[in-house]
Design an enzyme around this catalytic site. Structure first.
Site, mmCIF file in Angstrom:
data_model
loop_
_atom_site.group_PDB
_atom_site.id
_atom_site.type_symbol
_atom_site.label_atom_id
_atom_site.label_comp_id
_atom_site.label_asym_id
_atom_site.label_seq_id
_atom_site.Cartn_x
_atom_site.Cartn_y
_atom_site.Cartn_z
ATOM 1 N N HIS A 8 0.814 -1.214 0.000
ATOM 2 C CA HIS A 8 0.000 0.000 0.000
ATOM 3 C C HIS A 8 0.849 1.266 0.000
ATOM 4 O O HIS A 8 0.341 2.356 -0.251
ATOM 5 C CB HIS A 8 -0.980 -0.009 1.189
ATOM 6 C CG HIS A 8 -0.348 0.263 2.526
ATOM 7 N ND1 HIS A 8 0.011 -0.736 3.396
ATOM 8 C CD2 HIS A 8 -0.029 1.431 3.135
ATOM 9 C CE1 HIS A 8 0.524 -0.201 4.492
ATOM 10 N NE2 HIS A 8 0.504 1.112 4.365
ATOM 11 N N SER B 251 4.180 2.423 8.369
ATOM 12 C CA SER B 251 3.765 1.414 7.399
ATOM 13 C C SER B 251 4.933 1.012 6.522
ATOM 14 O O SER B 251 5.742 1.850 6.102
ATOM 15 C CB SER B 251 2.650 1.964 6.507
ATOM 16 O OG SER B 251 1.451 2.084 7.210
ATOM 17 N N GLY B 252 5.017 -0.272 6.241
ATOM 18 C CA GLY B 252 6.089 -0.774 5.394
ATOM 19 C C GLY B 252 7.381 -1.036 6.124
ATOM 20 O O GLY B 252 8.286 -1.680 5.589
ATOM 21 N N ASP C 228 0.052 -7.655 1.533
ATOM 22 C CA ASP C 228 0.524 -6.267 1.547
ATOM 23 C C ASP C 228 2.044 -6.245 1.605
ATOM 24 O O ASP C 228 2.651 -5.997 2.655
ATOM 25 C CB ASP C 228 -0.090 -5.551 2.743
ATOM 26 C CG ASP C 228 0.159 -4.056 2.731
ATOM 27 O OD1 ASP C 228 0.497 -3.524 1.656
ATOM 28 O OD2 ASP C 228 0.006 -3.432 3.794
#
Length: 509
Positions: free
Chosen positions: A312, A453-454, A361
């Site tokens: 994402h 995130s990530g 994801d």
């Protein structure tokens, strides 16, 4: 440990509650070479085995903390040394050591570790920062291996000539620890003086902490958990007593603390939600992905030209708006930082997003040109395909928001999170939204947040290496105690990761 400046030590008044009645009396405690007055930061080497109670706690091949022998089966250290992603089972105790490259010491495994029941921590301080470690087998005392004495509650501990010793870093920012055991002298600072500094006034617990300081001399990273000790007139200065434990502070041996000066707000307001500042460059695979100069996502370097991150993070953004920063610690300090554009990204072909969750994801970003590995930039290891990390302690790192409504952190932050088993994960309130490709973490008040995130969820392995086990993916809010944090399970995608990063180079395993 936390960055040190004026070192704070836990007073050992808690000793009478922690295994005191188990002290071995088969030999005299605290007998070392009292006559040698050799003077960690600002210190000098000691004579070999001058302080035979000193222990190095090793995390693989890396010096993690110090400790002191208090019985033939027990070591005394700091509570934070077996917290924040490090379990006592991960540690080895090097007993009877002087030269870290020597071979005369013995290595013991740790059978158990008990922190004080009231141990707590925030982004700056540790409270009741004390722990007792139990060795797997009893020590044989000798001139090189001997316990230190514990003080009694009626001893006057004021005006003592204090020593602190260890193998920690010899200066702030140093990347390696000392080869030889070092010591230095420090002095007690009155609580009233210590409290003049804002950071100490707000975080000092006078009943269980004391300040010790000497200009240009201090304990530093790696000395955490080690003893501060002194002789006492009660035994005619012929025995050494442990007076404190190296606990926390700001930086190493910096001037004017704790007597005066105000630390930067950047330091005292550090809070990945519920986390603490990571020691600079201690996670050298962590990268920041910015979008138009604003923190966008995190990632982990897996080769010299590939970054592992979340799908994402790339699905809805143009690559020419993204910049990858490698070797970053402090956002506004670009020293030793490599900047790269993203030439190509591969999002998993079964990536799917709903209003609640992201499935599969995961993404691989290819840098426009490779980076060169150095002490600030190193790739992370991958786990084995299908490897299960349920029940382990993981660490997340990132520069994301420190709360839902707060700004991103200016420093790389870290937080330790228990990894739930698949069964525990499926018993959570998110069970209807979970897939076997997802991994759950949960710790009250700790979580990744927007901007994290990530980023990688890593676990320290017994072979002394970190592996990336998860990619920060999605959740409900930030550190909402009702819901776990959800990560993409890296071990599920090993073949896919290797396929799309095959053109890169990495360190040999």
């Amino acid at each position: 440990m936390k960055p040190l400046l004026c070192v704070l030590f836990c007073l050992l008044i808690t000793f009478k509650h922690v295994f005191l009645n188990k002290v071995n009396n088969s030999c005299e405690c605290g007998v070392g070479d009292v006559g040698i007055n050799r003077r960690i930061v600002g210190g000098t080497t000691v004579q070999p085995h001058q302080y035979p109670w000193l222990v190095a706690l090793m995390l693989g091949s890396k010096l993690h903390c110090g400790a002191a022998i208090i019985t033939d089966l027990h070591l005394l250290t700091a509570g934070h040394c077996i917290t924040f992603g490090v379990h006592y089972k991960d540690l080895s105790a090097y007993i009877g050591m002087h030269d870290r490259l020597g071979s005369s010491h013995s290595v013991y495994r740790i059978a158990n570790g008990v922190k004080h029941p009231n141990f707590t921590s925030n982004a700056v301080r540790d409270i009741n920062d004390i722990a007792v470690l139990t060795l797997e087998k009893k020590l044989k005392f000798s001139d090189k291996v001997r316990p230190i004495c514990l003080p009694s509650t009626d001893m006057d501990l004021r005006n003592l000539a204090l020593r602190v010793a260890g193998w920690g870093k010899t200066r702030q920012g140093a990347l390696t620890s000392s080869r030889y055991l070092l010591e230095t002298k420090v002095k007690l600072v009155p609580t009233a003086t210590c409290s003049k500094s804002n950071i100490y006034r707000e975080n000092l617990v006078a009943d269980t902490m004391m300040c010790a300081y000497s200009l240009g001399k201090d304990a530093c990273q790696g000395d955490s958990g080690g003893p501060i000790f002194a002789t006492h007139s009660r035994t005619h200065d012929e025995k050494w007593y442990q007076i404190g434990i190296v606990s926390w502070g700001i930086d190493c041996a910096m001037p004017d603390y704790p007597e005066c000066g105000k630390p930067s707000d950047d330091i005292v307001s550090m809070r990945i939600v519920g986390g603490r500042r990571a020691e600079p460059h201690s996670f050298p695979w962590t990268v920041a992905i910015t979008k138009n100069n604003i923190m966008h996502c995190g990632g982990a370097l897996i080769t010299d030209r590939h970054v592992l991150s979340a799908g994402h993070c790339f699905k809805w953004d143009k690559l020419n708006n993204l910049v990858v920063k490698i070797g970053l610690d402090r956002v506004n300090d670009q020293t030793n930082v490599e900047t790269r554009s993203v030439s190509h990204s591969v999002i998993h072909e079964r990536f799917h997003s709903t209003p609640v969750r992201d499935e599969n994801d995961i993404a691989i970003a290819t840098l426009d040109h490779p980076v060169r590995f150095n002490k600030y930039i190193t790739p992370i290891c991958l786990p084995q395909s299908g490897e299960d990390f349920g029940g382990r302690i993981g660490t997340i790192v990132g520069w994301g928001r420190m709360a839902v409504d707060k700004a991103p952190s200016k420093f790389l932050m870290k937080a330790s999170l228990p990894i739930l088993t698949d069964e525990e994960c499926l018993r959570s309130k998110l069970r209807k939204h979970l897939e076997p490709t997802m991994l759950c973490t949960y710790s009250k008040g700790k979580d990744g947040c927007q901007g994290d995130s990530g980023g990688p969820l890593v676990v320290f392995q017994p072979d002394g290496r970190y592996v990336v086990v998860g990619v920060v993916s999605w959740g409900i809010g930030c550190a909402d105690n009702r819901y776990p944090g959800i990560h993409t399970k890296v071990s599920f995608f090993i073949d896919w990761i290797k396929k799309h990063s095959a053109s890169g180079n990495t360190c040999s395993s």
